[in-house]
Design an enzyme around this catalytic site. Structure first.
Site, PDB file in Angstrom:
ATOM      1  N   ILE A   1     -26.906  39.723 -16.563  1.00 31.96           N
ATOM      2  CA  ILE A   1     -26.678  41.168 -16.610  1.00 31.96           C
ATOM      3  C   ILE A   1     -27.772  41.929 -15.872  1.00 31.96           C
ATOM      4  O   ILE A   1     -27.500  42.842 -15.088  1.00 31.96           O
ATOM      5  CB  ILE A   1     -26.578  41.660 -18.062  1.00 31.96           C
ATOM      6  CG1 ILE A   1     -25.429  40.947 -18.791  1.00 31.96           C
ATOM      7  CG2 ILE A   1     -26.382  43.179 -18.104  1.00 31.96           C
ATOM      8  CD1 ILE A   1     -24.072  41.149 -18.153  1.00 31.96           C
TER       9      ILE A   1
ATOM     10  N   CYS B   1     -19.515  42.409 -23.449  1.00 29.37           N
ATOM     11  CA  CYS B   1     -18.450  42.347 -22.443  1.00 29.37           C
ATOM     12  C   CYS B   1     -17.068  42.407 -23.076  1.00 29.37           C
ATOM     13  O   CYS B   1     -16.180  43.127 -22.589  1.00 29.37           O
ATOM     14  CB  CYS B   1     -18.602  41.081 -21.605  1.00 29.37           C
ATOM     15  SG  CYS B   1     -18.857  39.573 -22.572  1.00 29.37           S
TER      16      CYS B   1
ATOM     17  N   GLN C   1     -16.918  38.518 -17.633  1.00 24.55           N
ATOM     18  CA  GLN C   1     -18.003  38.735 -18.585  1.00 24.55           C
ATOM     19  C   GLN C   1     -19.348  38.998 -17.919  1.00 24.55           C
ATOM     20  O   GLN C   1     -20.242  39.578 -18.532  1.00 24.55           O
ATOM     21  CB  GLN C   1     -18.121  37.532 -19.521  1.00 24.55           C
ATOM     22  CG  GLN C   1     -18.798  36.296 -18.921  1.00 24.55           C
ATOM     23  CD  GLN C   1     -17.901  35.488 -18.007  1.00 24.55           C
ATOM     24  OE1 GLN C   1     -16.701  35.723 -17.952  1.00 24.55           O
ATOM     25  NE2 GLN C   1     -18.473  34.523 -17.296  1.00 24.55           N
TER      26      GLN C   1
ATOM     27  N   GLY D   1     -25.766  41.758 -26.997  1.00 23.46           N
ATOM     28  CA  GLY D   1     -26.226  40.657 -27.825  1.00 23.46           C
ATOM     29  C   GLY D   1     -27.112  41.097 -28.971  1.00 23.46           C
ATOM     30  O   GLY D   1     -27.328  40.344 -29.930  1.00 23.46           O
TER      31      GLY D   1
ATOM     32  N   THR E   1     -19.478  29.533 -21.354  1.00 27.55           N
ATOM     33  CA  THR E   1     -20.782  29.999 -20.889  1.00 27.55           C
ATOM     34  C   THR E   1     -20.611  30.548 -19.478  1.00 27.55           C
ATOM     35  O   THR E   1     -19.507  30.554 -18.936  1.00 27.55           O
ATOM     36  CB  THR E   1     -21.820  28.855 -20.926  1.00 27.55           C
ATOM     37  OG1 THR E   1     -23.127  29.392 -20.703  1.00 27.55           O
ATOM     38  CG2 THR E   1     -21.513  27.794 -19.873  1.00 27.55           C
TER      39      THR E   1
END
Length: 338
Positions: free
Chosen positions: A12, A139, A299, A109, A169
């Site tokens: 990100i 996401c 994502q 997160g 992942t």
């Protein structure tokens, strides 16, 4: 120009840094890295490199990468920090931001309690206005909010039931899985339902999450009970007012996430990113006030525009529509139907 520091340059962080650097009203003051790896080597061509503390400096110097200072030096040169560090690290970093009296954005997160508001540009832009600490939701939550907000705004929503098929992942991660298994979350609703309510207050929603052995995208199967009847055309028209929702039609030939990511490559986007939430129009089924549809979510990138818009909201320099238009213009997000 808003001076933006990026703490964490992973999936990100590197994308947010790029997006911020493209804006006319922002500048990237630097990024924080912990390892002098290939990512640092490439990033040093475009951004100033900072490290968590002085103990990291020698490794970078030995690798021939110039270090401008520590994260505290970056804070001194910035007006806001986008904290894109690994899950849980943002909570530890917040103490430093509070101590140094600098605004900060955290990613999905982290727990909602880390911030004064969670954020989605479409559904609750105003709630981040003039705040010091804001969390951009994950996401998956971003994707659900993107496509549900237009339906709630136009028809009202009684209930949402979403099944989330999650990628295992990211493409560059060789450590996580599953590799040869399907892993359901046995907690129902999954954490996505309460997370969605942080940006769509009062929404009656349940979610189920399943991990699949793929790295490309998430896929959502969404079922919505509206407050009033609608037609398929009504639903699709509601989405067409929003550039960050992309309609994928039958003639596109796109029937998989592999083809969807190939479309992003054909756009010529930086890192082949697909910021938009892609909805297969063939999947849209409407019976009275019940709507079902399937969407694909990149994502790695769908939250990137949200980070840029959150900055503007926190500094109270633009309303929602103006900020979204500015961001979309620089990221080449346009109204597209395939």
């Amino acid at each position: 120009m808003i001076r933006v520091g990026i703490n964490g340059y992973g999936t990100i962080g590197r994308r947010v840094a790029r997006a911020v650097s493209l804006q006319d009203d922002m500048i990237v003051t630097g990024i924080v890295k912990t390892k002098p790896d290939y990512v640092s080597m490439v990033a040093s061509r475009d951004f100033k490199i900072f490290v968590p503390d002085k103990s990291y400096e020698k490794a970078f110097q030995d690798a021939g990468i110039k270090v401008e200072g520590t994260v505290e030096n970056l804070i001194d040169d910035s007006e806001i920090i986008v904290d894109a560090t690994p899950e849980g690290q943002g909570e530890k970093n917040k103490d430093l931001y509070v101590k140094r009296r600098i605004k900060a954005i955290f990613e999905g997160g982290e727990e909602p309690e880390i911030a004064q508001a969670s954020f989605n540009a479409y559904s609750n832009f105003e709630e981040a206005r003039s705040k010091d600490y804001v969390r951009v939701v994950s996401c998956n939550t971003t994707a659900l909010a993107r496509t549900l907000h237009p339906l709630r705004e136009r028809f009202g929503i009684r209930y949402v039931d979403a099944t989330i098929v999650r990628r295992a992942t990211d493409p560059n991660d060789s450590k996580k899985g599953p590799i040869n298994a399907v892993e359901p979350s046995l907690s129902i609703p999954s954490h996505h339902a309460p997370d969605l309510r942080t940006v769509m207050s009062g929404l009656n929603v349940s979610t189920i999450a399943i991990k699949a052995p793929t790295t490309l995208m998430h896929v959502h199967a969404v079922r919505v009970e509206l407050e009033k009847d609608a037609s398929k055309n009504d639903v699709i028209e509601a989405w067409r007012s929003y550039r960050r929702i992309m309609e994928i039609g039958k003639n596109s030939g796109i029937t998989s996430t592999g083809q969807m990511m190939d479309l992003a490559r054909e756009f010529g986007r930086d890192r082949s990113d697909l910021y938009e939430i892609a909805v297969w129009s063939q999947s849209v089924s409407v019976q009275g006030n019940h709507v079902s549809y399937i969407q694909a979510v990149h994502q790695e990138s769908d939250v990137v525009p949200e980070n840029v818009d959150a900055i503007r909201s926190m500094f109270d320099i633009a309303d929602r529509d103006r900020s979204v238009s500015m961001t979309d213009s620089k990221l080449k997000i346009e109204k597209r139907v395939f």
